[in-house]
Design an enzyme around this catalytic site. Sequence first.
Site, PDB file in Angstrom:
ATOM      1  N   GLY A 218       0.922  -1.524  -0.107  1.00  0.00           N
ATOM      2  CA  GLY A 218      -0.026  -0.085  -0.035  1.00  0.00           C
ATOM      3  C   GLY A 218       0.679   1.281  -0.105  1.00  0.00           C
ATOM      4  N   ASP A 243      -6.537  -7.273  -5.037  1.00  0.00           N
ATOM      5  CA  ASP A 243      -5.715  -7.803  -4.537  1.00  0.00           C
ATOM      6  C   ASP A 243      -4.704  -6.811  -4.219  1.00  0.00           C
ATOM      7  OD1 ASP A 243      -7.563  -9.845  -2.807  1.00  0.00           O
ATOM      8  OD2 ASP A 243      -6.614 -11.407  -3.939  1.00  0.00           O
ATOM      9  N   LEU A 244      -4.390  -5.907  -3.539  1.00  0.00           N
ATOM     10  CA  LEU A 244      -3.713  -4.297  -3.565  1.00  0.00           C
ATOM     11  C   LEU A 244      -1.999  -5.451  -3.463  1.00  0.00           C
ATOM     12  CD1 LEU A 244      -3.489  -1.845  -3.726  1.00  0.00           C
ATOM     13  CD2 LEU A 244      -3.682  -1.271  -1.691  1.00  0.00           C
ATOM     14  N   ASP A 245      -1.179  -4.669  -4.605  1.00  0.00           N
ATOM     15  CA  ASP A 245       0.356  -5.530  -4.250  1.00  0.00           C
ATOM     16  C   ASP A 245       0.277  -6.811  -4.145  1.00  0.00           C
ATOM     17  OD1 ASP A 245       0.913  -2.160  -4.984  1.00  0.00           O
ATOM     18  OD2 ASP A 245       0.839  -2.487  -2.683  1.00  0.00           O
ATOM     19  N   GLU A 246      -0.006  -8.070  -4.354  1.00  0.00           N
ATOM     20  CA  GLU A 246      -0.637  -9.566  -4.138  1.00  0.00           C
ATOM     21  C   GLU A 246      -0.611  -9.785  -5.421  1.00  0.00           C
ATOM     22  OE1 GLU A 246      -2.850 -10.564  -1.481  1.00  0.00           O
ATOM     23  OE2 GLU A 246      -2.526  -9.077   0.340  1.00  0.00           O
TER      24      GLU A 246
END
Length: 300
Positions: A218, A243-246
């Site tokens: 994030g 999925d944020l940054d995943e």
Amino acid sequence: MSSKIRQRIKAFQEEKKNRGRLLIDCPDQPGIVAAVSQFLFEQGANIIESSQYSTNPEGGRFFMRIVFECDHLKAKSKEIEAAFEATIAHQFSMDWDFTYVFDIKKMAIFVSKELHCLLELLWEWQNGDLMTDIALVISNHEDAREHVEPLGIPFYYIPANKDIRAEVEKKQLQLLEEYDVDFIVLARYMQILTPDFVAKHPNRIINIHHSFLPAFVGAKPYERAYERGVKLIGATSHYVTNDLDEGPIIEQDIHRVDHRDNVEDLKKIGRSIERSVFARAVKWHLEDRILVHRNKTIVF
């Protein structure tokens, strides 16, 4: 694009007019390499590079990347693909993809105010190290225009924030379709994409995140790294998912820091890591070196 770069691309396409790549993902079993090699031989192709990997020789998945040369490849490509699907692919239950080096991929770059990753890509592109057609650059700030338009690349300023996200993405998707874009790179584009946008480009959106994931997902990772007193900072390039940054990680790198480095020092060091990591990830995508398996990548 400039006439010099256009000429370079045409020369590259002529030089590589008979070169193709084959990517394979299938259940592992004996005989795959032999069967694929024999098939290409029968098509008059010469294998010049081959890489393979198995997650588990017993009951796992098998991945393969082959680079080959074949006379009159452009004219024969559809015939080769049809024959492969009917024989080898069917026999081994393969997910597969033939790509052709002369078919230059069209790339769109999204960027905000931080320009270092954009400038790295532009430099690599001008230098001939990224063989792609930069179809357009889209930004929610005007800062990048002066670097983009002199190179003959269309630049679109589209203000963006969470309150108008649907409207913004509608404009962006229209432009991507208009320019027939193959994939997107987020060169420090500091906006979250909606699930609908991501779903339209599966494993075709490459992001650079300014931390060594999974640490500091994030916003403001350098600030959080400084507060935590880390001794290593890094950067991660990955495919975008909901999925944020995943998403599946393509490339990462790190640099040692210590107690003398403040937040600005970390950012300065980090920008250098971000540039190199991002450029490598984009280059590997262009060269069809990446296979995605679940939430991981195999990079040949």
